[in-house]
Design a protein around this motif. Structure first.
Motif, PDB file in Angstrom:
ATOM      1  N   ARG A 160     -11.112  -2.466   1.363  1.00 61.36           N
ATOM      2  CA  ARG A 160      -9.780  -1.311   1.694  1.00 61.36           C
ATOM      3  C   ARG A 160      -9.431  -1.655   3.209  1.00 61.36           C
ATOM      4  O   ARG A 160      -8.134  -1.951   3.666  1.00 61.36           O
ATOM      5  CB  ARG A 160     -10.072   0.376   1.709  1.00 61.36           C
ATOM      6  N   GLU A 161     -10.213  -2.017   4.121  1.00 59.87           N
ATOM      7  CA  GLU A 161     -10.147  -2.082   5.099  1.00 59.87           C
ATOM      8  C   GLU A 161      -9.083  -3.963   5.240  1.00 59.87           C
ATOM      9  O   GLU A 161      -8.514  -3.820   6.098  1.00 59.87           O
ATOM     10  CB  GLU A 161     -11.136  -2.720   6.360  1.00 59.87           C
ATOM     11  N   ASN A 162     -10.275  -4.800   4.594  1.00 61.56           N
ATOM     12  CA  ASN A 162      -9.436  -6.148   4.359  1.00 61.56           C
ATOM     13  C   ASN A 162      -7.813  -6.005   3.497  1.00 61.56           C
ATOM     14  O   ASN A 162      -6.713  -7.092   4.167  1.00 61.56           O
ATOM     15  CB  ASN A 162     -10.026  -6.345   3.812  1.00 61.56           C
ATOM     16  N   ILE A 163      -7.506  -5.296   2.822  1.00 68.60           N
ATOM     17  CA  ILE A 163      -6.308  -5.085   2.182  1.00 68.60           C
ATOM     18  C   ILE A 163      -4.987  -4.110   3.055  1.00 68.60           C
ATOM     19  O   ILE A 163      -4.352  -4.800   3.245  1.00 68.60           O
ATOM     20  CB  ILE A 163      -6.013  -5.143   1.157  1.00 68.60           C
ATOM     21  N   GLN A 164      -5.902  -3.918   4.378  1.00 65.95           N
ATOM     22  CA  GLN A 164      -4.846  -2.967   5.419  1.00 65.95           C
ATOM     23  C   GLN A 164      -4.783  -3.773   6.211  1.00 65.95           C
ATOM     24  O   GLN A 164      -3.642  -4.371   6.480  1.00 65.95           O
ATOM     25  CB  GLN A 164      -6.019  -2.213   6.158  1.00 65.95           C
ATOM     26  N   ASP A 165      -5.345  -5.151   6.441  1.00 69.82           N
ATOM     27  CA  ASP A 165      -5.499  -5.478   7.556  1.00 69.82           C
ATOM     28  C   ASP A 165      -4.490  -7.061   7.240  1.00 69.82           C
ATOM     29  O   ASP A 165      -3.397  -7.589   7.914  1.00 69.82           O
ATOM     30  CB  ASP A 165      -6.486  -6.816   7.448  1.00 69.82           C
ATOM     31  N   ILE A 166      -4.385  -7.435   5.606  1.00 64.47           N
ATOM     32  CA  ILE A 166      -4.107  -8.579   4.862  1.00 64.47           C
ATOM     33  C   ILE A 166      -2.056  -7.804   4.839  1.00 64.47           C
ATOM     34  O   ILE A 166      -0.710  -8.918   4.970  1.00 64.47           O
ATOM     35  CB  ILE A 166      -4.041  -8.344   3.849  1.00 64.47           C
ATOM     36  N   LEU A 167      -2.140  -6.263   4.507  1.00 62.42           N
ATOM     37  CA  LEU A 167      -0.843  -5.972   4.357  1.00 62.42           C
ATOM     38  C   LEU A 167      -0.233  -5.330   5.875  1.00 62.42           C
ATOM     39  O   LEU A 167       1.460  -6.434   6.070  1.00 62.42           O
ATOM     40  CB  LEU A 167      -1.101  -4.707   4.173  1.00 62.42           C
ATOM     41  N   ALA A 168      -0.770  -5.279   6.988  1.00 62.74           N
ATOM     42  CA  ALA A 168      -0.439  -5.565   8.031  1.00 62.74           C
ATOM     43  C   ALA A 168       0.578  -7.339   8.554  1.00 62.74           C
ATOM     44  O   ALA A 168       1.531  -7.056   9.160  1.00 62.74           O
ATOM     45  CB  ALA A 168      -1.172  -5.537   9.085  1.00 62.74           C
ATOM     46  N   PHE A 179       7.033 -18.871  13.222  1.00 60.70           N
ATOM     47  CA  PHE A 179       7.308 -20.166  12.548  1.00 60.70           C
ATOM     48  C   PHE A 179       5.104 -19.557  11.651  1.00 60.70           C
ATOM     49  O   PHE A 179       4.853 -20.356  12.765  1.00 60.70           O
ATOM     50  CB  PHE A 179       7.423 -21.390  12.726  1.00 60.70           C
ATOM     51  N   GLN A 180       5.782 -19.377  10.655  1.00 59.25           N
ATOM     52  CA  GLN A 180       4.351 -19.280  10.021  1.00 59.25           C
ATOM     53  C   GLN A 180       4.066 -19.730   8.515  1.00 59.25           C
ATOM     54  O   GLN A 180       5.289 -19.227   7.587  1.00 59.25           O
ATOM     55  CB  GLN A 180       3.819 -17.564  10.059  1.00 59.25           C
ATOM     56  N   ASN A 181       2.852 -19.825   8.241  1.00 57.10           N
ATOM     57  CA  ASN A 181       2.736 -20.380   6.482  1.00 57.10           C
ATOM     58  C   ASN A 181       1.379 -19.294   5.994  1.00 57.10           C
ATOM     59  O   ASN A 181       0.340 -18.881   6.736  1.00 57.10           O
ATOM     60  CB  ASN A 181       2.583 -21.347   6.524  1.00 57.10           C
ATOM     61  N   LEU A 182       1.440 -18.801   4.887  1.00 55.14           N
ATOM     62  CA  LEU A 182       0.524 -17.629   4.089  1.00 55.14           C
ATOM     63  C   LEU A 182       0.072 -18.195   3.355  1.00 55.14           C
ATOM     64  O   LEU A 182       0.801 -19.091   2.460  1.00 55.14           O
ATOM     65  CB  LEU A 182       1.369 -16.757   4.151  1.00 55.14           C
ATOM     66  N   LEU A 183      -1.059 -18.295   2.825  1.00 53.25           N
ATOM     67  CA  LEU A 183      -1.553 -19.117   1.972  1.00 53.25           C
ATOM     68  C   LEU A 183      -2.674 -17.043   1.321  1.00 53.25           C
ATOM     69  O   LEU A 183      -3.635 -17.072   1.991  1.00 53.25           O
ATOM     70  CB  LEU A 183      -3.391 -19.714   2.604  1.00 53.25           C
ATOM     71  N   LEU A 184      -1.942 -16.768   0.257  1.00 54.35           N
ATOM     72  CA  LEU A 184      -2.886 -15.698  -0.094  1.00 54.35           C
ATOM     73  C   LEU A 184      -3.777 -15.892  -1.592  1.00 54.35           C
ATOM     74  O   LEU A 184      -3.054 -16.630  -2.635  1.00 54.35           O
ATOM     75  CB  LEU A 184      -1.999 -14.978  -0.688  1.00 54.35           C
ATOM     76  N   TYR A 185      -4.941 -16.171  -0.729  1.00 53.21           N
ATOM     77  CA  TYR A 185      -5.745 -16.463  -2.082  1.00 53.21           C
ATOM     78  C   TYR A 185      -7.537 -15.666  -2.155  1.00 53.21           C
ATOM     79  O   TYR A 185      -7.079 -14.598  -2.000  1.00 53.21           O
ATOM     80  CB  TYR A 185      -6.722 -17.927  -2.132  1.00 53.21           C
ATOM     81  N   GLY A 186      -8.064 -15.605  -3.658  1.00 51.25           N
ATOM     82  CA  GLY A 186      -8.884 -14.748  -4.280  1.00 51.25           C
ATOM     83  C   GLY A 186      -8.533 -14.855  -5.993  1.00 51.25           C
ATOM     84  O   GLY A 186      -7.355 -15.004  -6.620  1.00 51.25           O
ATOM     85  N   LYS A 187      -9.440 -13.724  -6.158  1.00 45.14           N
ATOM     86  CA  LYS A 187      -8.943 -13.600  -8.027  1.00 45.14           C
ATOM     87  C   LYS A 187      -8.157 -12.677  -8.354  1.00 45.14           C
ATOM     88  O   LYS A 187      -7.188 -12.177  -7.566  1.00 45.14           O
ATOM     89  CB  LYS A 187     -10.555 -12.738  -8.069  1.00 45.14           C
ATOM     90  N   LEU A 233      -5.552 -15.591   3.802  1.00 44.84           N
ATOM     91  CA  LEU A 233      -5.765 -14.376   4.308  1.00 44.84           C
ATOM     92  C   LEU A 233      -6.663 -14.131   2.423  1.00 44.84           C
ATOM     93  O   LEU A 233      -5.902 -14.384   0.990  1.00 44.84           O
ATOM     94  CB  LEU A 233      -4.624 -13.420   3.688  1.00 44.84           C
ATOM     95  N   GLU A 234      -7.885 -13.704   2.341  1.00 40.46           N
ATOM     96  CA  GLU A 234      -8.769 -13.605   1.417  1.00 40.46           C
ATOM     97  C   GLU A 234      -8.909 -12.491   1.181  1.00 40.46           C
ATOM     98  O   GLU A 234      -8.309 -11.330   1.406  1.00 40.46           O
ATOM     99  CB  GLU A 234     -10.234 -14.027   1.994  1.00 40.46           C
TER     100      GLU A 234
END
Ligand code: ZN
Length: 334
Positions: free
Chosen positions: A164-172, A185-193, A317-318
């Motif tokens: 939950r804390e992790n996803i809150q950070d990611i969402l932000a 300028f930013q690039n994002l890598l969203l990774y995980g199951k 972002l894991e």
């Protein structure tokens, strides 16, 4: 996929169709409204006549021009007040009989001062890459609908943080990414199951940016690699001709690759992937990648130069925790 000129013409036709559809709708609304409130039709007619009289007066400039014009203007104002009164007392919005535009910038013409509007550019991309339904799919997927309650509050022992804390950070981070899109300028890598909301968040970001008039191209890795292969096949013997999809990929404001790792890749197509990632990086054009692979898988599966670009220039972002789709399903059965 049809050729570029074909697509351009088709999009022009779409705009024409949209405009005539909108004016037909407006006429229909007007007919219905005037049927119900005939006085409104009278007012409209009278306002038109007054307008013509005023125009003639301005042209002819008779001696009593000022008094006559004053009278006509006053009459117009009275008619307007009466019209508004009728609308208001019947709870009809004042702009009921105004054309509503899908794009307020170009009034659904696709052009501003002869230059393509961003909505037009986006339509070209949508049509060329068959993502015409992108906007429909993501209509309901925006940050407000992202429900963090499905993520466990139990601390993950390895990471010392709860999903939950992790996803809150990611969402932000994702919200900030769209808010600061022009500034940073930013690039994002969203990774995980799978099943942890990566695609959903990609959609939210796409929607947010499309709404603010940016162009977005959204492809799955399989679509992208198919595109690369098909294009190369079509250009056999004509390798000097630049591939037309590449211009689009390199010029859209945001490029999203969903589901990296599911593609069937060859040495050549993976060279193209590097080319895309590298060129956009050089041109400071953001990319968002989502993948079900772990960091280790990424390192094993892709060439060093791709990995070094991603690791070095993307905010990683894991995603971890239990598959929220299963939890949601279970929730609905309860
Ligand atoms: Zn527009």
């Amino acid at each position: 996929m049809s050729g570029k000129t074909e697509i351009y013409k088709e999009v022009l036709r779409d705009y024409e169709r949209l405009r005539s559809q909108k004016s037909a709708e407006l006429r229909e609304k007007q007919t219905q409204l005037y049927k119900k409130f005939p006085r409104l039709a009278d007012i409209e007619r009278e306002m038109n006549i007054t307008g013509v009289r005023l125009a003639r007066l301005i042209l002819e400039q008779p001696v009593d021009y000022i008094q006559k014009a004053e009278r006509l203007r006053k009459h117009t104002a009275e008619l307007k007040t009466e019209k508004l009164e009728i609308l208001r007392s019947n709870r009809i919005p004042e702009n009921f009989l105004e054309l509503s535009y899908n794009c307020t910038k170009c009034h659904d013409t696709g052009f501003i001062d002869g230059k393509e509007c961003t909505c037009f550019k986006q339509k070209l991309v949508d049509k060329a890459y068959d993502q015409s339904n992108l906007k429909d799919i993501i209509k309901n997927e925006n940050f407000d609908f992202f429900d963090i309650r499905y993520y466990s509050t139990e601390k993950d022992p390895e990471r010392n943080i709860s999903p939950r804390e992790n996803i809150q950070d990611i969402l932000a981070v994702c919200i900030k990414f769209t808010q600061d899109f022009d500034k940073k300028f930013q690039n994002l890598l969203l990774y995980g199951k799978t099943g942890l909301g990566k695609t959903f968040l990609c959609n939210c970001m796409a929607k947010e940016l499309l709404d603010s008039g940016k162009t977005v191209m959204y492809v799955t890795a399989s679509q992208l690699f198919k595109l690369i292969e098909e294009d190369r096949f079509n250009r056999i013997g004509d390798e000097d001709i630049p591939s037309h999809y590449m211009d689009d990929i390199l010029s859209v404001d945001l490029f999203i690759i969903d589901d990296l790792g599911t593609e069937f890749s060859t040495i050549l197509s993976s060279a193209e992937l590097f080319n895309i990632i590298n060129t956009r990086l050089i041109n400071r054009k953001p990319v968002v990648i989502s993948t079900n692979l772990s960091m280790e898988d990424i390192i094993n599966q892709y060439s060093d130069r791709i990995v070094s670009r991603i690791v070095g220039s993307y905010t990683s972002l894991e995603f971890f925790g239990d598959d929220i789709r299963m939890i949601k399903k279970f929730d609905m059965m309860k």
